[in-house]
Design an enzyme around this catalytic site. Structure first.
Site, PDB file in Angstrom:
ATOM      1  N   HIS A  10       0.798  -1.022  -0.142  1.00  0.00           N
ATOM      2  CA  HIS A  10       0.330  -0.178   0.214  1.00  0.00           C
ATOM      3  C   HIS A  10       0.834   1.173  -0.079  1.00  0.00           C
ATOM      4  CE1 HIS A  10      -3.279   2.955   1.035  1.00  0.00           C
ATOM      5  NE2 HIS A  10      -2.739   3.192   1.670  1.00  0.00           N
ATOM      6  N   SER A  11       0.579   2.225  -0.924  1.00  0.00           N
ATOM      7  CA  SER A  11       1.171   3.542  -0.970  1.00  0.00           C
ATOM      8  C   SER A  11       3.383   3.090  -1.070  1.00  0.00           C
ATOM      9  CB  SER A  11       0.725   4.432   0.148  1.00  0.00           C
ATOM     10  OG  SER A  11       1.800   6.071  -0.345  1.00  0.00           O
ATOM     11  N   MET A  12       4.123   3.468  -0.263  1.00  0.00           N
ATOM     12  CA  MET A  12       5.299   3.949  -0.361  1.00  0.00           C
ATOM     13  C   MET A  12       5.035   1.846  -0.750  1.00  0.00           C
ATOM     14  SD  MET A  12       8.578   4.700   2.596  1.00  0.00           S
ATOM     15  CE  MET A  12       7.229   3.459   3.081  1.00  0.00           C
ATOM     16  N   SER A  57      -1.488  -0.936  -4.276  1.00  0.00           N
ATOM     17  CA  SER A  57      -2.830   0.080  -3.452  1.00  0.00           C
ATOM     18  C   SER A  57      -1.768   1.312  -3.773  1.00  0.00           C
ATOM     19  CB  SER A  57      -2.850  -0.945  -2.452  1.00  0.00           C
ATOM     20  OG  SER A  57      -4.105  -0.038  -1.793  1.00  0.00           O
TER      21      SER A  57
END
Length: 283
Positions: free
Chosen positions: A111-113, A139
């Site tokens: 997720h993200s990073m 994500s």
């Protein structure tokens, strides 16, 4: 002589040995023994996040899937471990901890990073000759090389705090507490430095499907929302790319947890979401 090298060694000894090896990496957190699992889901947190972000997923997974949460240094039970602000250094260390655990088909979820780390990790594992992921779930972030980067890590605490409020996911009570805020901002600043100074190298495409998951009002994707929901991920694999949009902002995973996990299971193996399975769930 190890048990594995003795032809008549009991299967129990072999299972216990595998379990021991699956728990001695400081990078990995597990919430089940994985004794009957045939698939592995490896989850990588966002900037400032920790393995416990995914802990609630364990109760939503069937016994056939073992959940491994990645624990970056400098947080929770690794609070005293020096934080890492270099993508290369982090992925190298993480790959070393993961290679012994890749004894069954697995998927990466970031997720993200964490999605950028997952992509880099897939390439690092390939470089080492390790099995590659069957699927990559990306994500809340555009693909490496296309994601917009800023210099938030160079700004003052007020700017960093405003960034956390913009994305959601951090309660106002935590941000209003001076002690907790200092701890959180230190970790977040380190992770923002990692992702904002990260410049992905040119790499050949992966060969596994990439599933892009986003929140419908996620501010992190910026103009990507109106132009390309896949956020450039389709160019990073020779296999298909699928996009799924959920109601919510950057941290849509929290309110949409059940549907996100169900989507991941359907893509890992459709039989996991059909009849015949009963397992505990969280409220």
């Amino acid at each position: 002589m190890t048990a594995a090298s003795v032809p008549n060694a009991s299967s129990r000894t072999g299972v216990e040995g595998r379990r021991a090896r699956r728990t001695d990496s400081p990078w990995i957190r597990r919430w089940s023994d994985g004794a009957v699992a045939r698939l592995t889901l490896i989850c990588l947190p966002h900037a400032g996040g920790s393995a416990s972000f995914y802990r609630s997923w364990a109760a939503l997974l069937p016994p056939e899937v073992e959940l491994l949460g990645v624990q970056y240094p400098g947080r929770e039970d690794r609070f005293e471990d020096p934080m890492i602000d270099s993508m290369g250094e982090l992925v190298t260390a993480l790959a070393e901890g993961l290679v012994p655990l890749l004894d069954r088909p697995y998927a990466l979820f970031g997720h993200s990073m964490g999605s950028a780390i997952a992509w880099e990790l897939a390439h690092e594992l390939d470089r080492r000759g390790a099995p590659g992921p069957r699927r990559l779930f990306a994500s809340g972030r555009a693909a490496p090389g296309t994601a917009v980067v800023a210099d938030v890590h160079r700004q003052g605490d007020d700017v960093l705090r405003a960034e956390l409020q913009r994305l959601g996911g951090t309660s106002r009570e935590v941000l209003d507490d001076p002690g907790l805020r200092a701890l959180i901002l230190g970790t977040v600043r380190n992770d923002y430095r990692l992702i904002e100074t990260y410049r992905p190298a040119q790499r050949p495409p992966l060969h596994c499907p990439i599933h892009v998951l986003t929140g419908s009002t996620d501010p992190e994707l910026g103009e990507e929302r109106s132009r390309d929901r896949a956020g450039g991920w389709a160019d990073l694999t020779t296999a298909r790319t699928e996009v799924r949009t959920f109601p919510g902002d950057h941290f849509y995973l929290t309110p949409q947890r059940r549907e996100v996990v169900a989507t991941v299971l359907r893509r890992m193996d459709p039989s996991l979401t059909t009849g015949g399975h009963t397992w505990p769930s969280t409220p």
